[in-house]
Design a protein around this motif. Structure first.
Motif, PDB file in Angstrom:
ATOM      1  N   GLU A  60       1.988  12.296   5.941  1.00  9.20           N
ATOM      2  CA  GLU A  60       1.969  11.248   4.931  1.00  9.20           C
ATOM      3  C   GLU A  60       2.248   9.847   5.498  1.00  9.20           C
ATOM      4  O   GLU A  60       2.338   8.886   4.734  1.00  9.20           O
ATOM      5  CB  GLU A  60       2.984  11.564   3.830  1.00  9.20           C
ATOM      6  CG  GLU A  60       4.435  11.519   4.271  1.00  9.20           C
ATOM      7  CD  GLU A  60       4.924  12.831   4.834  1.00  9.20           C
ATOM      8  OE1 GLU A  60       4.098  13.662   5.252  1.00  9.20           O
ATOM      9  OE2 GLU A  60       6.174  13.016   4.843  1.00  9.20           O
ATOM     10  N   SER A  61       2.339   9.731   6.789  1.00  8.20           N
ATOM     11  CA  SER A  61       2.623   8.434   7.393  1.00  8.20           C
ATOM     12  C   SER A  61       1.330   7.670   7.680  1.00  8.20           C
ATOM     13  O   SER A  61       0.363   8.237   8.176  1.00  8.20           O
ATOM     14  CB  SER A  61       3.390   8.628   8.704  1.00  8.20           C
ATOM     15  OG  SER A  61       3.454   7.418   9.436  1.00  8.20           O
ATOM     16  N   GLU A  62       1.342   6.380   7.398  1.00  3.85           N
ATOM     17  CA  GLU A  62       0.159   5.557   7.701  1.00  3.85           C
ATOM     18  C   GLU A  62      -0.173   5.571   9.194  1.00  3.85           C
ATOM     19  O   GLU A  62      -1.352   5.431   9.561  1.00  3.85           O
ATOM     20  CB  GLU A  62       0.401   4.110   7.257  1.00  3.85           C
ATOM     21  CG  GLU A  62       0.272   3.877   5.778  1.00  3.85           C
ATOM     22  CD  GLU A  62       0.042   2.418   5.433  1.00  3.85           C
ATOM     23  OE1 GLU A  62       0.341   2.032   4.292  1.00  3.85           O
ATOM     24  OE2 GLU A  62      -0.447   1.662   6.294  1.00  3.85           O
ATOM     25  N   GLN A  63       0.841   5.764  10.021  1.00  3.93           N
ATOM     26  CA  GLN A  63       0.607   5.747  11.467  1.00  3.93           C
ATOM     27  C   GLN A  63      -0.263   6.923  11.922  1.00  3.93           C
ATOM     28  O   GLN A  63      -0.785   6.914  13.033  1.00  3.93           O
ATOM     29  CB  GLN A  63       1.944   5.785  12.214  1.00  3.93           C
ATOM     30  CG  GLN A  63       2.677   4.451  12.250  1.00  3.93           C
ATOM     31  CD  GLN A  63       3.221   4.046  10.904  1.00  3.93           C
ATOM     32  OE1 GLN A  63       3.737   4.873  10.162  1.00  3.93           O
ATOM     33  NE2 GLN A  63       3.089   2.783  10.559  1.00  3.93           N
ATOM     34  N   ARG A  98       0.845  -1.185   0.000  1.00  8.87           N
ATOM     35  CA  ARG A  98       0.000   0.000   0.000  1.00  8.87           C
ATOM     36  C   ARG A  98       0.881   1.236   0.000  1.00  8.87           C
ATOM     37  O   ARG A  98       1.884   1.284   0.719  1.00  8.87           O
ATOM     38  CB  ARG A  98      -0.920  -0.020   1.213  1.00  8.87           C
ATOM     39  CG  ARG A  98      -1.955   1.090   1.217  1.00  8.87           C
ATOM     40  CD  ARG A  98      -3.042   0.796   2.229  1.00  8.87           C
ATOM     41  NE  ARG A  98      -2.537   0.663   3.576  1.00  8.87           N
ATOM     42  CZ  ARG A  98      -3.252   0.172   4.589  1.00  8.87           C
ATOM     43  NH1 ARG A  98      -4.485  -0.244   4.375  1.00  8.87           N
ATOM     44  NH2 ARG A  98      -2.734   0.096   5.792  1.00  8.87           N
ATOM     45  N   GLU A  99       0.504   2.225  -0.773  1.00  9.69           N
ATOM     46  CA  GLU A  99       1.281   3.456  -0.835  1.00  9.69           C
ATOM     47  C   GLU A  99       0.379   4.659  -0.617  1.00  9.69           C
ATOM     48  O   GLU A  99      -0.797   4.652  -0.983  1.00  9.69           O
ATOM     49  CB  GLU A  99       2.001   3.579  -2.184  1.00  9.69           C
ATOM     50  CG  GLU A  99       1.094   3.757  -3.373  1.00  9.69           C
ATOM     51  CD  GLU A  99       1.827   4.193  -4.630  1.00  9.69           C
ATOM     52  OE1 GLU A  99       2.949   4.748  -4.528  1.00  9.69           O
ATOM     53  OE2 GLU A  99       1.266   4.001  -5.722  1.00  9.69           O
ATOM     54  N   GLY A 100       0.938   5.677  -0.042  1.00 10.43           N
ATOM     55  CA  GLY A 100       0.215   6.920   0.145  1.00 10.43           C
ATOM     56  C   GLY A 100       0.172   7.702  -1.146  1.00 10.43           C
ATOM     57  O   GLY A 100       1.151   7.745  -1.891  1.00 10.43           O
ATOM     58  N   VAL A 101      -0.972   8.296  -1.419  1.00  6.15           N
ATOM     59  CA  VAL A 101      -1.163   9.036  -2.667  1.00  6.15           C
ATOM     60  C   VAL A 101      -1.275  10.533  -2.415  1.00  6.15           C
ATOM     61  O   VAL A 101      -0.568  11.332  -3.014  1.00  6.15           O
ATOM     62  CB  VAL A 101      -2.424   8.527  -3.389  1.00  6.15           C
ATOM     63  CG1 VAL A 101      -2.697   9.347  -4.638  1.00  6.15           C
ATOM     64  CG2 VAL A 101      -2.288   7.046  -3.737  1.00  6.15           C
ATOM     65  N   SER A 102      -2.172  10.900  -1.515  1.00  9.82           N
ATOM     66  CA  SER A 102      -2.415  12.317  -1.296  1.00  9.82           C
ATOM     67  C   SER A 102      -2.975  12.515   0.102  1.00  9.82           C
ATOM     68  O   SER A 102      -3.716  11.668   0.602  1.00  9.82           O
ATOM     69  CB  SER A 102      -3.409  12.845  -2.335  1.00  9.82           C
ATOM     70  OG  SER A 102      -3.650  14.224  -2.149  1.00  9.82           O
ATOM     71  N   PHE A 103      -2.646  13.686   0.698  1.00  5.20           N
ATOM     72  CA  PHE A 103      -3.024  13.931   2.082  1.00  5.20           C
ATOM     73  C   PHE A 103      -3.398  15.397   2.275  1.00  5.20           C
ATOM     74  O   PHE A 103      -2.870  16.277   1.592  1.00  5.20           O
ATOM     75  CB  PHE A 103      -1.877  13.572   3.024  1.00  5.20           C
ATOM     76  CG  PHE A 103      -1.344  12.194   2.796  1.00  5.20           C
ATOM     77  CD1 PHE A 103      -0.297  11.978   1.930  1.00  5.20           C
ATOM     78  CD2 PHE A 103      -1.915  11.106   3.424  1.00  5.20           C
ATOM     79  CE1 PHE A 103       0.189  10.708   1.690  1.00  5.20           C
ATOM     80  CE2 PHE A 103      -1.436   9.828   3.202  1.00  5.20           C
ATOM     81  CZ  PHE A 103      -0.383   9.631   2.339  1.00  5.20           C
ATOM     82  N   PHE A 104      -4.278  15.636   3.233  1.00  5.35           N
ATOM     83  CA  PHE A 104      -4.737  16.990   3.532  1.00  5.35           C
ATOM     84  C   PHE A 104      -4.855  17.166   5.032  1.00  5.35           C
ATOM     85  O   PHE A 104      -5.416  16.310   5.712  1.00  5.35           O
ATOM     86  CB  PHE A 104      -6.097  17.234   2.868  1.00  5.35           C
ATOM     87  CG  PHE A 104      -6.633  18.619   3.056  1.00  5.35           C
ATOM     88  CD1 PHE A 104      -7.395  18.954   4.171  1.00  5.35           C
ATOM     89  CD2 PHE A 104      -6.408  19.596   2.106  1.00  5.35           C
ATOM     90  CE1 PHE A 104      -7.898  20.219   4.344  1.00  5.35           C
ATOM     91  CE2 PHE A 104      -6.905  20.876   2.261  1.00  5.35           C
ATOM     92  CZ  PHE A 104      -7.652  21.188   3.384  1.00  5.35           C
ATOM     93  N   SER A 105      -4.341  18.277   5.514  1.00  9.70           N
ATOM     94  CA  SER A 105      -4.443  18.597   6.940  1.00  9.70           C
ATOM     95  C   SER A 105      -5.432  19.741   7.130  1.00  9.70           C
ATOM     96  O   SER A 105      -5.269  20.811   6.536  1.00  9.70           O
ATOM     97  CB  SER A 105      -3.081  19.022   7.485  1.00  9.70           C
ATOM     98  OG  SER A 105      -3.225  19.686   8.726  1.00  9.70           O
ATOM     99  N   THR A 106      -6.422  19.545   7.963  1.00 12.08           N
ATOM    100  CA  THR A 106      -7.374  20.625   8.239  1.00 12.08           C
ATOM    101  C   THR A 106      -6.791  21.652   9.196  1.00 12.08           C
ATOM    102  O   THR A 106      -7.301  22.754   9.295  1.00 12.08           O
ATOM    103  CB  THR A 106      -8.674  20.081   8.824  1.00 12.08           C
ATOM    104  OG1 THR A 106      -8.407  19.479  10.092  1.00 12.08           O
ATOM    105  CG2 THR A 106      -9.324  19.065   7.899  1.00 12.08           C
TER     106      THR A 106
END
Length: 127
Positions: free
Chosen positions: A109-112, A44-52
């Motif tokens: 971007e970390s799964e944790q 599994r790989e990270g694609v995109s992330f958003f921080s509110t």
């Protein structure tokens, strides 16, 4: 917290899809939304992330300029707009959510960072 993805399907190379992730049951104000993907036989790989918290976004190199993440707070829904889809993009796409505070804890971007996950939606790119 419940996350429900939708919008996957079959698209031709160069086409577009918009994935949606409807969230419910969360109470934290500052959170991160992430989109991950997993292709058969691959990690599994990270694609995109958003921080509110600060509005920051992150894209993995392979999707920069093609994918765009956004959030509609009124609808508690996150989106992943995917344009110019390539043959290497097919995978099961997952959205994930977790409480997130910049400069504390694990990176965006970390799964944790992500405690809650949707069930996944299939994206297929084929002519």
């Amino acid at each position: 917290v419940q996350l429900v993805e939708s919008g996957g399907g079959l698209v031709q190379p160069g086409g577009s899809l918009r994935l949606s992730c409807a969230a419910s049951g969360f109470t934290f104000d500052d959170y991160a939304i992430g989109w991950f993907r997993q292709a058969p036989g691959k990690e599994r790989e990270g694609v995109s992330f958003f921080s509110t918290s600060d509005g920051s976004t992150y894209y993995t190199d392979s999707v920069k300029g093609r994918f765009s993440i956004s959030i509609d707070n009124a609808k508690n829904t996150a989106y992943l707009q995917m344009n110019s889809l390539k043959p290497e993009d097919p995978a099961v796409y997952y959205c994930a959510m977790g409480a997130y505070y910049p400069y504390f804890g694990t990176p965006l971007e970390s799964e944790q960072t992500y405690d809650y996950w949707g069930q996944g939606v299939q994206v297929t790119v084929s002519s």
